[in-house]
Design a protein around this motif. Structure first.
Motif, PDB file in Angstrom:
ATOM      1  N   SER A  52      32.688  20.317 -13.472  1.00 32.67           N
ATOM      2  CA  SER A  52      32.169  21.499 -12.801  1.00 32.67           C
ATOM      3  C   SER A  52      31.289  21.141 -11.616  1.00 32.67           C
ATOM      4  O   SER A  52      30.501  20.207 -11.668  1.00 32.67           O
ATOM      5  CB  SER A  52      31.354  22.335 -13.786  1.00 32.67           C
ATOM      6  OG  SER A  52      30.835  23.469 -13.136  1.00 32.67           O
ATOM      7  N   ARG A  95      35.485  30.050 -17.346  1.00 40.79           N
ATOM      8  CA  ARG A  95      34.415  29.198 -16.828  1.00 40.79           C
ATOM      9  C   ARG A  95      33.078  29.723 -17.333  1.00 40.79           C
ATOM     10  O   ARG A  95      32.807  30.924 -17.253  1.00 40.79           O
ATOM     11  CB  ARG A  95      34.358  29.198 -15.297  1.00 40.79           C
ATOM     12  CG  ARG A  95      35.486  28.484 -14.633  1.00 40.79           C
ATOM     13  CD  ARG A  95      35.483  26.978 -14.925  1.00 40.79           C
ATOM     14  NE  ARG A  95      36.634  26.312 -14.370  1.00 40.79           N
ATOM     15  CZ  ARG A  95      37.788  26.138 -14.998  1.00 40.79           C
ATOM     16  NH1 ARG A  95      37.978  26.580 -16.213  1.00 40.79           N
ATOM     17  NH2 ARG A  95      38.778  25.508 -14.420  1.00 40.79           N
ATOM     18  N   MET A  97      29.469  30.802 -17.231  1.00 36.87           N
ATOM     19  CA  MET A  97      28.609  31.356 -16.179  1.00 36.87           C
ATOM     20  C   MET A  97      27.127  31.247 -16.533  1.00 36.87           C
ATOM     21  O   MET A  97      26.295  31.054 -15.663  1.00 36.87           O
ATOM     22  CB  MET A  97      28.944  32.835 -15.945  1.00 36.87           C
ATOM     23  CG  MET A  97      30.347  33.099 -15.471  1.00 36.87           C
ATOM     24  SD  MET A  97      30.615  32.605 -13.776  1.00 36.87           S
ATOM     25  CE  MET A  97      29.549  33.740 -12.919  1.00 36.87           C
ATOM     26  N   TRP A  98      26.805  31.444 -17.806  1.00 38.51           N
ATOM     27  CA  TRP A  98      25.413  31.406 -18.250  1.00 38.51           C
ATOM     28  C   TRP A  98      25.348  31.158 -19.751  1.00 38.51           C
ATOM     29  O   TRP A  98      26.327  31.351 -20.471  1.00 38.51           O
ATOM     30  CB  TRP A  98      24.656  32.690 -17.877  1.00 38.51           C
ATOM     31  CG  TRP A  98      25.334  33.975 -18.232  1.00 38.51           C
ATOM     32  CD1 TRP A  98      26.065  34.770 -17.387  1.00 38.51           C
ATOM     33  CD2 TRP A  98      25.369  34.642 -19.507  1.00 38.51           C
ATOM     34  NE1 TRP A  98      26.554  35.864 -18.063  1.00 38.51           N
ATOM     35  CE2 TRP A  98      26.127  35.818 -19.364  1.00 38.51           C
ATOM     36  CE3 TRP A  98      24.827  34.356 -20.762  1.00 38.51           C
ATOM     37  CZ2 TRP A  98      26.351  36.705 -20.412  1.00 38.51           C
ATOM     38  CZ3 TRP A  98      25.057  35.241 -21.811  1.00 38.51           C
ATOM     39  CH2 TRP A  98      25.809  36.386 -21.626  1.00 38.51           C
ATOM     40  N   ARG A 111      33.495  33.777 -17.319  1.00 37.88           N
ATOM     41  CA  ARG A 111      34.344  34.574 -16.434  1.00 37.88           C
ATOM     42  C   ARG A 111      35.794  34.178 -16.642  1.00 37.88           C
ATOM     43  O   ARG A 111      36.089  33.041 -17.030  1.00 37.88           O
ATOM     44  CB  ARG A 111      33.931  34.399 -14.984  1.00 37.88           C
ATOM     45  CG  ARG A 111      34.483  33.139 -14.338  1.00 37.88           C
ATOM     46  CD  ARG A 111      34.118  33.005 -12.884  1.00 37.88           C
ATOM     47  NE  ARG A 111      34.919  33.920 -12.096  1.00 37.88           N
ATOM     48  CZ  ARG A 111      34.742  34.147 -10.815  1.00 37.88           C
ATOM     49  NH1 ARG A 111      33.796  33.542 -10.152  1.00 37.88           N
ATOM     50  NH2 ARG A 111      35.519  34.989 -10.172  1.00 37.88           N
ATOM     51  N   ILE A 140      33.994  39.264 -14.911  1.00 41.81           N
ATOM     52  CA  ILE A 140      32.843  38.377 -14.720  1.00 41.81           C
ATOM     53  C   ILE A 140      31.593  38.935 -15.406  1.00 41.81           C
ATOM     54  O   ILE A 140      31.137  40.021 -15.063  1.00 41.81           O
ATOM     55  CB  ILE A 140      32.528  38.170 -13.224  1.00 41.81           C
ATOM     56  CG1 ILE A 140      33.748  37.648 -12.474  1.00 41.81           C
ATOM     57  CG2 ILE A 140      31.348  37.212 -13.053  1.00 41.81           C
ATOM     58  CD1 ILE A 140      33.566  37.603 -10.961  1.00 41.81           C
ATOM     59  N   PHE A 142      28.072  38.697 -15.072  1.00 39.57           N
ATOM     60  CA  PHE A 142      27.110  38.122 -14.124  1.00 39.57           C
ATOM     61  C   PHE A 142      25.847  37.626 -14.791  1.00 39.57           C
ATOM     62  O   PHE A 142      25.302  36.606 -14.397  1.00 39.57           O
ATOM     63  CB  PHE A 142      26.737  39.132 -13.042  1.00 39.57           C
ATOM     64  CG  PHE A 142      27.753  39.195 -11.937  1.00 39.57           C
ATOM     65  CD1 PHE A 142      28.010  38.097 -11.144  1.00 39.57           C
ATOM     66  CD2 PHE A 142      28.447  40.358 -11.696  1.00 39.57           C
ATOM     67  CE1 PHE A 142      28.940  38.146 -10.125  1.00 39.57           C
ATOM     68  CE2 PHE A 142      29.380  40.424 -10.684  1.00 39.57           C
ATOM     69  CZ  PHE A 142      29.625  39.324  -9.897  1.00 39.57           C
ATOM     70  N   SER A 143      25.357  38.355 -15.761  1.00 38.73           N
ATOM     71  CA  SER A 143      24.096  37.973 -16.388  1.00 38.73           C
ATOM     72  C   SER A 143      24.060  38.483 -17.811  1.00 38.73           C
ATOM     73  O   SER A 143      24.663  39.498 -18.133  1.00 38.73           O
ATOM     74  CB  SER A 143      22.919  38.558 -15.602  1.00 38.73           C
ATOM     75  OG  SER A 143      21.699  38.172 -16.193  1.00 38.73           O
ATOM     76  N   ASP A 156      30.954  42.572 -13.441  1.00 47.33           N
ATOM     77  CA  ASP A 156      31.309  42.811 -12.045  1.00 47.33           C
ATOM     78  C   ASP A 156      31.886  44.193 -11.798  1.00 47.33           C
ATOM     79  O   ASP A 156      32.179  44.545 -10.658  1.00 47.33           O
ATOM     80  CB  ASP A 156      32.246  41.723 -11.520  1.00 47.33           C
ATOM     81  CG  ASP A 156      33.586  41.680 -12.213  1.00 47.33           C
ATOM     82  OD1 ASP A 156      33.646  41.956 -13.426  1.00 47.33           O
ATOM     83  OD2 ASP A 156      34.587  41.337 -11.552  1.00 47.33           O
TER      84      ASP A 156
END
Length: 184
Positions: A52, A95, A97-98, A111, A140, A142-143, A156
């Motif tokens: 990554s 992937r 993201m967090w 995501r 996605i 995002f958070s 998203d």
């Protein structure tokens, strides 16, 4: 000072609290009194470079291990520098993201790279892989943040989602998410 860091975390390495920064090129920087070690992952831990370019960190509350999100995998490092590569693995289309943690375990937002539904996975920190995954009604996440120990996710599509115990339900939605997110 690393200029290519994406995420950072404080982590208990043996008896020392350290600051780590993810670096492009598949490595991790570590702050030392004399300056930065820019190859902590590949040199100190003797691991192959991560795939990554935007690895993410999480330090779990329950077991106090370092988690490193690397593409569709999560690596685990304990306080004695024992590494479990690819401890958690998802299909190649996802992937990390967090990573967020509470006293029950760890939540990982992923995501979907090809526009399918993104997911949030839960890991109890003892199972061989993540325990279960939940769709987030968009591609996605995002958070993810805890409010009153309940995970909330922003996707998203402009939705604020709340975990109900069996999945995510919409709590609120932005009527014009394009004002905030570029979901292209």
């Amino acid at each position: 000072t690393p200029t290519t860091g994406y995420d950072m975390a404080n982590f208990q390495d043996g008896t020392t609290e350290i600051l780590l920064v993810t670096l492009t090129g598949g490595d991790v920087g570590r702050l030392e009194p004399a300056g930065w070690i820019s190859n902590w992952w590949t040199s100190v831990l003797a691991q192959a470079a991560m795939g990554s370019t935007v690895a993410v960190f999480g330090v779990t509350k329950k077991t106090r291990v370092l988690l490193i999100g690397d593409d569709n995998e999560v690596h685990v490092v304990d306080r004695n520098r024992n590494v479990s590569n690819a401890r958690l693995v998802w299909p190649i289309d996802y992937r990390v993201m967090w990573i967020r943690s509470n006293n029950d375990g760890t939540w990982i937002g992923l995501r979907h790279l090809r526009g399918g539904e993104g997911i949030v996975s839960f890991w109890d920190e003892s199972a061989e892989n993540y325990n279960r995954s939940y769709g987030i009604k968009s591609s996605i996440p995002f958070s993810g943040e805890f409010k009153n120990d309940i995970l909330h996710v922003v996707n998203d599509g402009g939705q604020l989602l709340k975990f109900t115990g069996s999945g995510f339900e919409e709590v609120a939605v932005c009527s014009r998410p394009e004002l905030f997110f570029d979901s292209a």
